[in-house]
Design a protein around this motif. Structure first.
Motif, PDB file in Angstrom:
ATOM      1  N   ARG A   1      10.910  16.478  25.779  1.00 37.96           N
ATOM      2  CA  ARG A   1      11.632  16.590  27.176  1.00 37.96           C
ATOM      3  C   ARG A   1      12.851  17.326  26.769  1.00 37.96           C
ATOM      4  N   VAL A   2      13.790  17.050  25.813  1.00 41.98           N
ATOM      5  CA  VAL A   2      14.748  18.065  25.488  1.00 41.98           C
ATOM      6  C   VAL A   2      14.613  19.621  25.569  1.00 41.98           C
ATOM      7  N   LEU A   3      13.486  19.792  24.801  1.00 44.03           N
ATOM      8  CA  LEU A   3      13.248  21.333  24.877  1.00 44.03           C
ATOM      9  C   LEU A   3      12.541  21.942  26.275  1.00 44.03           C
ATOM     10  N   LEU A   4      11.883  21.284  26.967  1.00 36.12           N
ATOM     11  CA  LEU A   4      11.294  21.731  28.165  1.00 36.12           C
ATOM     12  C   LEU A   4      12.650  21.746  29.135  1.00 36.12           C
ATOM     13  N   HIS A   5      13.550  20.992  29.039  1.00 40.28           N
ATOM     14  CA  HIS A   5      14.678  21.021  30.206  1.00 40.28           C
ATOM     15  C   HIS A   5      15.616  22.340  29.558  1.00 40.28           C
ATOM     16  N   ARG A   6      15.868  22.259  28.292  1.00 42.22           N
ATOM     17  CA  ARG A   6      16.523  23.369  27.769  1.00 42.22           C
ATOM     18  C   ARG A   6      16.024  24.767  28.227  1.00 42.22           C
ATOM     19  N   TRP A   7      14.819  24.752  28.348  1.00 45.26           N
ATOM     20  CA  TRP A   7      14.115  26.416  28.652  1.00 45.26           C
ATOM     21  C   TRP A   7      13.768  26.462  30.225  1.00 45.26           C
ATOM     22  N   GLY A   8      14.201  25.384  31.225  1.00 48.98           N
ATOM     23  CA  GLY A   8      14.184  25.492  32.400  1.00 48.98           C
ATOM     24  C   GLY A   8      12.721  24.954  33.106  1.00 48.98           C
ATOM     25  N   VAL A   9      11.895  24.305  32.229  1.00 52.85           N
ATOM     26  CA  VAL A   9      10.483  23.917  32.887  1.00 52.85           C
ATOM     27  C   VAL A   9      10.354  22.401  32.503  1.00 52.85           C
ATOM     28  N   GLY A  10      11.497  21.343  32.688  1.00 53.61           N
ATOM     29  CA  GLY A  10      11.327  20.014  32.614  1.00 53.61           C
ATOM     30  C   GLY A  10      10.490  19.564  33.667  1.00 53.61           C
ATOM     31  N   PRO A  11       9.813  18.402  32.997  1.00 50.02           N
ATOM     32  CA  PRO A  11       8.943  17.758  33.934  1.00 50.02           C
ATOM     33  C   PRO A  11       9.521  16.987  35.314  1.00 50.02           C
ATOM     34  N   SER A  12       8.890  16.700  36.110  1.00 48.04           N
ATOM     35  CA  SER A  12       9.435  15.890  37.342  1.00 48.04           C
ATOM     36  C   SER A  12       9.141  14.578  37.096  1.00 48.04           C
ATOM     37  N   SER A  13       8.250  13.934  36.168  1.00 47.23           N
ATOM     38  CA  SER A  13       7.764  12.574  36.217  1.00 47.23           C
ATOM     39  C   SER A  13       7.631  12.132  34.641  1.00 47.23           C
ATOM     40  N   LEU A  14       7.943  11.121  34.099  1.00 51.71           N
ATOM     41  CA  LEU A  14       7.280  10.671  32.772  1.00 51.71           C
ATOM     42  C   LEU A  14       7.319   9.139  32.892  1.00 51.71           C
ATOM     43  N   PRO A  15       6.600   8.315  32.140  1.00 52.81           N
ATOM     44  CA  PRO A  15       5.186   8.858  32.191  1.00 52.81           C
ATOM     45  C   PRO A  15       4.669   9.046  33.614  1.00 52.81           C
ATOM     46  N   PHE A  16       3.307   9.266  33.827  1.00 54.36           N
ATOM     47  CA  PHE A  16       2.625   9.396  35.116  1.00 54.36           C
ATOM     48  C   PHE A  16       1.308   8.888  35.097  1.00 54.36           C
ATOM     49  N   GLU A  17       0.766   8.228  35.961  1.00 54.15           N
ATOM     50  CA  GLU A  17      -0.386   7.620  36.356  1.00 54.15           C
ATOM     51  C   GLU A  17      -1.060   8.409  37.288  1.00 54.15           C
ATOM     52  N   VAL A  18      -2.363   8.641  36.775  1.00 53.23           N
ATOM     53  CA  VAL A  18      -3.322   9.307  37.596  1.00 53.23           C
ATOM     54  C   VAL A  18      -4.282   8.120  38.199  1.00 53.23           C
ATOM     55  N   ARG A  19      -4.505   8.309  39.501  1.00 54.30           N
ATOM     56  CA  ARG A  19      -5.193   7.304  40.074  1.00 54.30           C
ATOM     57  C   ARG A  19      -6.434   7.767  40.920  1.00 54.30           C
TER      58      ARG A  19
ATOM     59  N   LEU B   1      -8.111   3.060  41.617  1.00 52.75           N
ATOM     60  CA  LEU B   1      -8.113   2.600  40.151  1.00 52.75           C
ATOM     61  C   LEU B   1      -7.600   3.627  39.193  1.00 52.75           C
ATOM     62  N   LEU B   2      -6.823   3.100  38.131  1.00 57.52           N
ATOM     63  CA  LEU B   2      -6.280   4.029  37.154  1.00 57.52           C
ATOM     64  C   LEU B   2      -7.257   4.660  36.435  1.00 57.52           C
ATOM     65  N   VAL B   3      -7.093   6.261  36.419  1.00 54.78           N
ATOM     66  CA  VAL B   3      -7.880   7.025  35.567  1.00 54.78           C
ATOM     67  C   VAL B   3      -7.241   7.459  34.098  1.00 54.78           C
ATOM     68  N   ALA B   4      -5.769   7.467  34.200  1.00 56.25           N
ATOM     69  CA  ALA B   4      -5.249   7.852  33.008  1.00 56.25           C
ATOM     70  C   ALA B   4      -3.881   7.912  33.126  1.00 56.25           C
ATOM     71  N   ARG B   5      -3.149   7.646  32.096  1.00 60.97           N
ATOM     72  CA  ARG B   5      -1.724   7.549  32.051  1.00 60.97           C
ATOM     73  C   ARG B   5      -1.215   8.665  30.893  1.00 60.97           C
ATOM     74  N   THR B   6      -0.536   9.529  31.715  1.00 65.30           N
ATOM     75  CA  THR B   6       0.073  10.651  30.915  1.00 65.30           C
ATOM     76  C   THR B   6       1.512  10.731  30.605  1.00 65.30           C
ATOM     77  N   ASP B   7       1.769  11.394  29.709  1.00 70.19           N
ATOM     78  CA  ASP B   7       3.241  11.588  29.104  1.00 70.19           C
ATOM     79  C   ASP B   7       4.183  12.408  30.078  1.00 70.19           C
ATOM     80  N   PHE B   8       3.709  13.405  30.737  1.00 70.42           N
ATOM     81  CA  PHE B   8       4.408  14.224  31.663  1.00 70.42           C
ATOM     82  C   PHE B   8       3.767  14.724  32.909  1.00 70.42           C
ATOM     83  N   ALA B   9       4.679  15.265  34.163  1.00 72.39           N
ATOM     84  CA  ALA B   9       3.818  15.442  34.950  1.00 72.39           C
ATOM     85  C   ALA B   9       4.669  16.431  36.035  1.00 72.39           C
ATOM     86  N   TRP B  10       4.064  17.548  36.245  1.00 70.70           N
ATOM     87  CA  TRP B  10       4.906  18.340  37.334  1.00 70.70           C
ATOM     88  C   TRP B  10       4.001  18.383  38.377  1.00 70.70           C
TER      89      TRP B  10
END
Length: 215
Positions: free
Chosen positions: A110-128, A133-142
């Motif tokens: 997260r630190v590195l991604l924000h430092r280089w201007g591509v920080g995620p919009s959500s963490l963690p993120f659930e895909v339904r 129904l829950l398909v997966a839970r992921t670390d980051f999402a744009w």
């Protein structure tokens, strides 16, 4: 070993001992096995003002994620450090810290991604799925770009294996999980520990994935 003394002591540095002189409130001193130690909140803030930003965020994320500290407490105690060396760095780390990060790798990412201007919009993120129904839970999402990010530490395929599960089983299960996510229309990009060494390359990979997701 680092110790803190109240003024007007002197800053002494030896081979195994470094002394810091700083104001200490009485409620910032605890006792462990008969030794006087700084409280968890004060220790966390001292780390935040003395460590590099990335390491400070890792420490704060862990304390917040484990429920051992609350951000409001850290922000309140920051006022006691106003003007002290590193207080601005501590405020920056506290502002960025996020207890939703579940591992050192996720915090560093997260630190590195924000430092280089591509920080995620959500963490963690659930895909339904369409059925909710829950398909997966992921670390980051744009989310705006339909892209998911996953940090893959080897622990996922090691000591976190379920009883009787082999590493190959975990890899296959992860592949099926990613396929299910892609079936829902999401793109996925992954990285590992080695990618955190060269943050600009990780950022470039994420940018390419974002560009593909926009098409």
């Amino acid at each position: 070993m680092h110790v803190t003394r109240r003024p007007a002591a002197s800053n002494d540095t030896a081979r195994v001992l470094r002394c810091h002189v700083a104001r200490l409130r009485d409620d910032e001193i605890d006792e462990v096995d008969g030794l006087a130690v700084t409280s968890l909140a004060r220790t966390a803030l001292d780390l935040a003002r003395s460590l590099p930003h990335e390491a400070a965020v890792v420490a704060l994320d862990a304390a917040l994620h484990q429920g051992r500290l609350h951000r409001d407490v850290l922000r309140e105690r920051l006022f006691d450090l106003a003007g002290a060396p590193g207080s601005r760095a501590a405020a920056r780390a506290v502002d960025f810290a996020d207890g939703r990060s579940e591992s050192v790798g996720e915090s560093r990412s997260r630190v590195l991604l924000h430092r280089w201007g591509v920080g995620p919009s959500s963490l963690p993120f659930e895909v339904r799925g369409g059925d909710g129904l829950l398909v997966a839970r992921t670390d980051f999402a744009w989310e705006e770009h339909g892209l998911l990010g996953e940090f893959d530490g080897r622990v996922k395929y090691g000591r976190l294996l379920r009883p009787g599960q082999e590493p190959g089983d975990a890899v296959f299960a992860e592949k099926r999980r990613e396929d299910a996510v892609r079936d829902e229309g999401w793109g996925v990009t992954r990285w590992v520990w080695a990618d955190l060494v060269t943050g600009h390359r990780l950022a470039a990979r994420v940018r390419r994935a974002l560009d593909r997701a926009r098409r």
